[in-house]
Design a protein around this motif. Structure first.
Motif, PDB file in Angstrom:
ATOM      1  N   HIS A 149      66.566  18.273 -21.945  1.00  0.00           N
ATOM      2  CA  HIS A 149      65.735  17.792 -23.043  1.00  0.00           C
ATOM      3  C   HIS A 149      64.466  18.630 -23.086  1.00  0.00           C
ATOM      4  O   HIS A 149      64.210  19.420 -22.185  1.00  0.00           O
ATOM      5  CB  HIS A 149      65.399  16.297 -22.870  1.00  0.00           C
ATOM      6  CG  HIS A 149      64.532  16.025 -21.683  1.00  0.00           C
ATOM      7  ND1 HIS A 149      65.013  15.983 -20.387  1.00  0.00           N
ATOM      8  CD2 HIS A 149      63.198  15.817 -21.590  1.00  0.00           C
ATOM      9  CE1 HIS A 149      64.022  15.736 -19.555  1.00  0.00           C
ATOM     10  NE2 HIS A 149      62.900  15.641 -20.256  1.00  0.00           N
ATOM     11  N   SER A 150      63.678  18.468 -24.127  1.00  0.00           N
ATOM     12  CA  SER A 150      62.431  19.220 -24.242  1.00  0.00           C
ATOM     13  C   SER A 150      61.385  18.397 -24.957  1.00  0.00           C
ATOM     14  O   SER A 150      61.701  17.402 -25.616  1.00  0.00           O
ATOM     15  CB  SER A 150      62.652  20.535 -25.000  1.00  0.00           C
ATOM     16  OG  SER A 150      62.968  20.265 -26.352  1.00  0.00           O
ATOM     17  N   THR A 151      60.136  18.835 -24.828  1.00  0.00           N
ATOM     18  CA  THR A 151      59.071  18.245 -25.627  1.00  0.00           C
ATOM     19  C   THR A 151      59.131  18.872 -27.006  1.00  0.00           C
ATOM     20  O   THR A 151      59.763  19.907 -27.202  1.00  0.00           O
ATOM     21  CB  THR A 151      57.686  18.504 -24.994  1.00  0.00           C
ATOM     22  OG1 THR A 151      57.474  19.911 -24.927  1.00  0.00           O
ATOM     23  CG2 THR A 151      57.578  17.890 -23.608  1.00  0.00           C
ATOM     24  N   ILE A 193      64.411  23.930 -14.767  1.00  0.00           N
ATOM     25  CA  ILE A 193      64.274  24.583 -16.068  1.00  0.00           C
ATOM     26  C   ILE A 193      65.650  25.109 -16.452  1.00  0.00           C
ATOM     27  O   ILE A 193      66.259  25.885 -15.704  1.00  0.00           O
ATOM     28  CB  ILE A 193      63.242  25.725 -16.010  1.00  0.00           C
ATOM     29  CG1 ILE A 193      61.864  25.161 -15.644  1.00  0.00           C
ATOM     30  CG2 ILE A 193      63.195  26.486 -17.340  1.00  0.00           C
ATOM     31  CD1 ILE A 193      60.816  26.214 -15.371  1.00  0.00           C
ATOM     32  N   GLU A 194      66.150  24.689 -17.590  1.00  0.00           N
ATOM     33  CA  GLU A 194      67.519  25.011 -17.998  1.00  0.00           C
ATOM     34  C   GLU A 194      67.774  26.515 -18.146  1.00  0.00           C
ATOM     35  O   GLU A 194      68.750  27.032 -17.623  1.00  0.00           O
ATOM     36  CB  GLU A 194      67.861  24.322 -19.326  1.00  0.00           C
ATOM     37  CG  GLU A 194      67.786  22.819 -19.270  1.00  0.00           C
ATOM     38  CD  GLU A 194      68.790  22.185 -18.331  1.00  0.00           C
ATOM     39  OE1 GLU A 194      69.918  22.686 -18.200  1.00  0.00           O
ATOM     40  OE2 GLU A 194      68.437  21.167 -17.718  1.00  0.00           O
ATOM     41  N   ILE A 253      54.924  21.195 -18.169  1.00  0.00           N
ATOM     42  CA  ILE A 253      56.117  21.326 -18.994  1.00  0.00           C
ATOM     43  C   ILE A 253      55.683  21.964 -20.306  1.00  0.00           C
ATOM     44  O   ILE A 253      54.879  21.386 -21.047  1.00  0.00           O
ATOM     45  CB  ILE A 253      56.769  19.952 -19.254  1.00  0.00           C
ATOM     46  CG1 ILE A 253      57.119  19.270 -17.919  1.00  0.00           C
ATOM     47  CG2 ILE A 253      58.011  20.109 -20.129  1.00  0.00           C
ATOM     48  CD1 ILE A 253      57.494  17.806 -18.060  1.00  0.00           C
ATOM     49  N   GLN A 293      58.778  22.639 -25.982  1.00  0.00           N
ATOM     50  CA  GLN A 293      60.144  23.011 -26.347  1.00  0.00           C
ATOM     51  C   GLN A 293      60.933  23.699 -25.232  1.00  0.00           C
ATOM     52  O   GLN A 293      61.992  24.273 -25.496  1.00  0.00           O
ATOM     53  CB  GLN A 293      60.143  23.880 -27.616  1.00  0.00           C
ATOM     54  CG  GLN A 293      59.564  23.165 -28.827  1.00  0.00           C
ATOM     55  CD  GLN A 293      59.601  24.022 -30.069  1.00  0.00           C
ATOM     56  OE1 GLN A 293      58.873  25.000 -30.189  1.00  0.00           O
ATOM     57  NE2 GLN A 293      60.452  23.648 -31.010  1.00  0.00           N
ATOM     58  N   GLN A 294      60.474  23.637 -23.998  1.00  0.00           N
ATOM     59  CA  GLN A 294      61.209  24.238 -22.877  1.00  0.00           C
ATOM     60  C   GLN A 294      62.243  23.227 -22.365  1.00  0.00           C
ATOM     61  O   GLN A 294      61.880  22.136 -21.918  1.00  0.00           O
ATOM     62  CB  GLN A 294      60.254  24.607 -21.747  1.00  0.00           C
ATOM     63  CG  GLN A 294      60.944  25.286 -20.578  1.00  0.00           C
ATOM     64  CD  GLN A 294      59.943  25.691 -19.521  1.00  0.00           C
ATOM     65  OE1 GLN A 294      59.250  24.848 -18.960  1.00  0.00           O
ATOM     66  NE2 GLN A 294      59.852  26.979 -19.262  1.00  0.00           N
ATOM     67  N   LEU A 295      63.528  23.599 -22.446  1.00  0.00           N
ATOM     68  CA  LEU A 295      64.585  22.712 -21.969  1.00  0.00           C
ATOM     69  C   LEU A 295      64.496  22.558 -20.454  1.00  0.00           C
ATOM     70  O   LEU A 295      64.386  23.541 -19.724  1.00  0.00           O
ATOM     71  CB  LEU A 295      65.965  23.259 -22.343  1.00  0.00           C
ATOM     72  CG  LEU A 295      66.396  23.060 -23.790  1.00  0.00           C
ATOM     73  CD1 LEU A 295      67.705  23.797 -24.047  1.00  0.00           C
ATOM     74  CD2 LEU A 295      66.540  21.581 -24.121  1.00  0.00           C
ATOM     75  N   HIS A 296      64.554  21.311 -20.010  1.00  0.00           N
ATOM     76  CA  HIS A 296      64.434  21.016 -18.585  1.00  0.00           C
ATOM     77  C   HIS A 296      65.088  19.659 -18.316  1.00  0.00           C
ATOM     78  O   HIS A 296      65.449  18.935 -19.245  1.00  0.00           O
ATOM     79  CB  HIS A 296      62.953  20.976 -18.164  1.00  0.00           C
ATOM     80  CG  HIS A 296      62.182  19.894 -18.851  1.00  0.00           C
ATOM     81  ND1 HIS A 296      61.724  20.020 -20.155  1.00  0.00           N
ATOM     82  CD2 HIS A 296      61.826  18.646 -18.449  1.00  0.00           C
ATOM     83  CE1 HIS A 296      61.100  18.909 -20.502  1.00  0.00           C
ATOM     84  NE2 HIS A 296      61.156  18.059 -19.495  1.00  0.00           N
TER      85      HIS A 296
END
Length: 94
Positions: A27-29, A48-49, A65, A68-71
């Motif tokens: 998911h991401s912000t 971190i994806e 975080i 928009q960084q997928l994690h």
């Protein structure tokens, strides 16, 4: 001297039983939203994806975080954690 922005929102405090499954999946912000993951007690793994980089976090650790960084996070045992959200990049030290 730079002042840290105040969070505009924080999640409830989650433990190993109440941690939403959505946080344990990628998911991401949203755009423009910075997050700070705070481990209040115990430990968990932050992943971190894109890069596959991960960090074992323990009581007192903070993790920035990026927007928009997928994690995702992975349970490693009993823990308490909370996420704080900011409209500008906070200084989490380190």
């Amino acid at each position: 001297m730079t002042r840290n922005p105040a969070p505009y929102k924080s999640t409830p405090v989650f433990n190993e039983d109440s941690l939403p499954s959505a946080l344990q999946a990628a998911h991401s912000t949203k755009a423009g939203a910075w997050g700070v993951l705070e481990v209040l007690d115990g430990s968990l793994r932050y992943v971190i994806e894109e890069s596959g980089d991960s960090r074992l976090m323990v009581t007192g650790d903070l993790q920035l975080i990026e927007p928009q960084q997928l994690h995702h996070v992975e349970l490693t045992g009993p823990m308490q954690m909370q996420v704080h959200f900011y409209r500008e990049k906070p200084d989490v030290g380190g």
